[in-house]
Every structure is written in structure tokens, then in C-alpha cells.
Design a protein around this motif. Structure first.
Motif, PDB file in Angstrom:
ATOM      1  N   VAL A 263       0.942  -1.136   0.188  1.00  0.00           N
ATOM      2  CA  VAL A 263      -0.010  -0.003  -0.050  1.00  0.00           C
ATOM      3  C   VAL A 263       1.041   1.317  -0.165  1.00  0.00           C
ATOM      4  CG1 VAL A 263      -1.770   1.278   1.097  1.00  0.00           C
ATOM      5  CG2 VAL A 263      -1.695  -1.239   1.410  1.00  0.00           C
ATOM      6  N   LEU A 264       0.629   2.187  -1.140  1.00  0.00           N
ATOM      7  CA  LEU A 264       1.459   3.312  -1.191  1.00  0.00           C
ATOM      8  C   LEU A 264       0.539   4.536  -1.366  1.00  0.00           C
ATOM      9  CD1 LEU A 264       3.864   1.820  -4.059  1.00  0.00           C
ATOM     10  CD2 LEU A 264       4.299   2.121  -1.359  1.00  0.00           C
ATOM     11  N   HIS A 265       1.045   5.753  -0.917  1.00  0.00           N
ATOM     12  CA  HIS A 265       0.438   7.096  -0.832  1.00  0.00           C
ATOM     13  C   HIS A 265       1.393   7.998  -1.742  1.00  0.00           C
ATOM     14  CE1 HIS A 265      -1.124  11.093   0.416  1.00  0.00           C
ATOM     15  NE2 HIS A 265      -2.500  10.265  -0.040  1.00  0.00           N
ATOM     16  N   ASP A 266       1.117   8.359  -2.672  1.00  0.00           N
ATOM     17  CA  ASP A 266       1.767   9.540  -3.394  1.00  0.00           C
ATOM     18  C   ASP A 266       3.370   8.965  -3.409  1.00  0.00           C
ATOM     19  OD1 ASP A 266       0.058  10.818  -5.059  1.00  0.00           O
ATOM     20  OD2 ASP A 266      -0.079  12.497  -3.504  1.00  0.00           O
TER      21      ASP A 266
ATOM     22  N   TRP B 141      -2.082   1.814  -4.802  1.00  0.00           N
ATOM     23  CA  TRP B 141      -1.475   3.235  -4.739  1.00  0.00           C
ATOM     24  C   TRP B 141      -2.526   4.370  -4.633  1.00  0.00           C
ATOM     25  CZ3 TRP B 141       3.530   2.637  -7.524  1.00  0.00           C
ATOM     26  CH2 TRP B 141       4.157   3.874  -7.427  1.00  0.00           C
ATOM     27  N   ALA B 142      -2.434   5.185  -3.713  1.00  0.00           N
ATOM     28  CA  ALA B 142      -3.220   6.433  -3.582  1.00  0.00           C
ATOM     29  C   ALA B 142      -2.681   7.487  -4.218  1.00  0.00           C
ATOM     30  CB  ALA B 142      -3.483   6.576  -1.977  1.00  0.00           C
ATOM     31  N   LEU B 143      -3.397   8.062  -5.183  1.00  0.00           N
ATOM     32  CA  LEU B 143      -2.582   9.209  -6.153  1.00  0.00           C
ATOM     33  C   LEU B 143      -3.485  10.429  -6.026  1.00  0.00           C
ATOM     34  CD1 LEU B 143      -2.404   7.061  -9.357  1.00  0.00           C
ATOM     35  CD2 LEU B 143      -0.401   7.564  -7.925  1.00  0.00           C
ATOM     36  N   GLN B 144      -2.857  11.583  -5.905  1.00  0.00           N
ATOM     37  CA  GLN B 144      -3.707  12.753  -5.927  1.00  0.00           C
ATOM     38  C   GLN B 144      -4.102  12.971  -7.498  1.00  0.00           C
ATOM     39  OE1 GLN B 144      -4.288  14.561  -3.292  1.00  0.00           O
ATOM     40  NE2 GLN B 144      -3.276  12.915  -2.201  1.00  0.00           N
TER      41      GLN B 144
END
Length: 192
Positions: A120-123, A151-154
Motif C-alpha cells: 500500500v503506497l500513498h503518493d 496506490w493512492a494518487l492525487q
């Protein structure tokens, strides 16, 4: 910025020399000065090669200098030695002597070495240069082959790289499936 005149620059250089000559003996080891014939252990290899730091405020200066240094190191066949020296360098407690992009890359490498079933990745590429971001993203995908990456992206520029995309906008959640790295055709989109 035009704030330092030639006269002021000359005075600053004289002050630097005076400071060095009159430094109390008990403080001699407290400051690492740049010397043309020796390596400054208090600075990075890059700073030693440049004999100082890269000026901020120049568009893409860091990337251009890095590319030029790479060419010089390759031309002089110094890359293996620089890597050897770099691998022995102190990175400080918690990596505090590393730059933010270096710490981010190290954190990603540590996560990938563990080979988690779900990563799990965030930006995760945000601190990196724009040219490095897709390279690192692809390296993460390659290292995570056959496992799940969330993957959380903006932004939306990478959504086509994922098999499933949850989009949150104006209190609505939308699920899109069928695109991404697996290359599935005929995707579908639905509100949740």
C-alpha cells in the motif's frame, strides 16, 4: 538576483579567508573547508566534484548537473569507485543525511525487499523529480509482479497503469475496471 555586487563578493571572499586564518585552534576541526587537493568528508561526493552546492532557483539545475556528472564519471571510469565510496558513507540517524528523494527511494526499497503480498503506497513518488517518477513506478510494478499494489494518487495521469481504479470525487465513489498493466479489454465503470 543581482544582490551581490563585485565589491561585496570580494569583501565576502576576504572575510572567508580572514575567518579561516583566525579560527581558534580548539575549533579547527569543527569546520570542513573545501580544498582543491583533498576530499571534504563533511560534504557529498557531488558537492566535492562541484566544489560546492548547486544554486537553487535554476530550472532543472539538479537534473542537468546530475546528467553532466554522470557523463564525466563514465568518461573518466570513476563510477565504480564513486559507488564504493557512496556505499561506505554515513547516512545519519534515520537517514537524516540523505535527501528527501533518497530517503523515499530507500523506504520503497525496504518495503519491496520484504516482498509483501499487498503493498500500500500513498503518493510514493511525490518527492522525486518528474522524470524519475514513472521509472520508479514501473520498477515498483516489476518488483511486485504477481502481487497486489494499492496506490493512492492525487492526480489521474497514472490511472491507466492500474487494473482497478477507485475514484473519489464530490462524495461519490466510482470503480473502473478492465484497463491497466494486465491489458484487459472492454473495461467497465460503475458508481458505488
Amino acid at each position: 538576483l543581482g544582490l551581490v555586487s563585485d565589491e561585496l563578493q570580494e569583501k565576502l571572499l576576504q572575510a572567508r579567508a580572514y575567518f579561516r586564518e583566525h579560527l581558534p585552534e580548539r575549533l579547527q576541526g569543527a569546520i570542513a573547508f573545501f580544498e582543491p587537493d583533498s576530499y571534504n568528508t563533511a560534504s557529498s561526493i557531488q558537492d566535492n566534484v562541484l566544489f560546492g552546492k548547486i544554486a537553487y532557483g535554476q530550472a532543472q539545475a539538479t537534473q542537468r548537473i546530475f546528467e553532466m556528472l554522470s557523463l564525466v564519471l563514465d568518461e573518466l571510469e570513476l563510477r565504480p569507485r564513486v559507488i564504493e565510496v557512496g556505499m561506505q558513507a554515513e547516512c545519519g540517524i534515520g537517514g537524516n543525511r540523505l535527501s528527501v528523494p533518497q530517503r523515499q527511494k530507500l523506504a520503497l526499497a525496504r518495503a519491496l525487499v520484504k516482498r509483501p503480498d499487498i503493498l500500500v503506497l500513498h503518493d510514493a513518488t511525490m518527492p522525486l523529480d518528474g522524470a524519475e517518477q514513472p521509472l520508479l513506478r514501473d520498477a515498483v510494478f516489476e518488483a511486485s509482479e504477481g502481487r497486489t499494489v494499492i496506490w493512492a494518487l492525487q492526480g489521474e495521469e497514472w490511472v491507466d497503469q492500474f487494473d482497478h481504479v477507485l475514484a473519489l470525487a464530490e462524495a461519490h465513489v466510482t470503480l473502473r475496471t478492465g484497463s491497466g498493466r494486465a491489458g484487459a479489454a472492454g473495461g467497465e465503470e460503475r458508481s458505488l
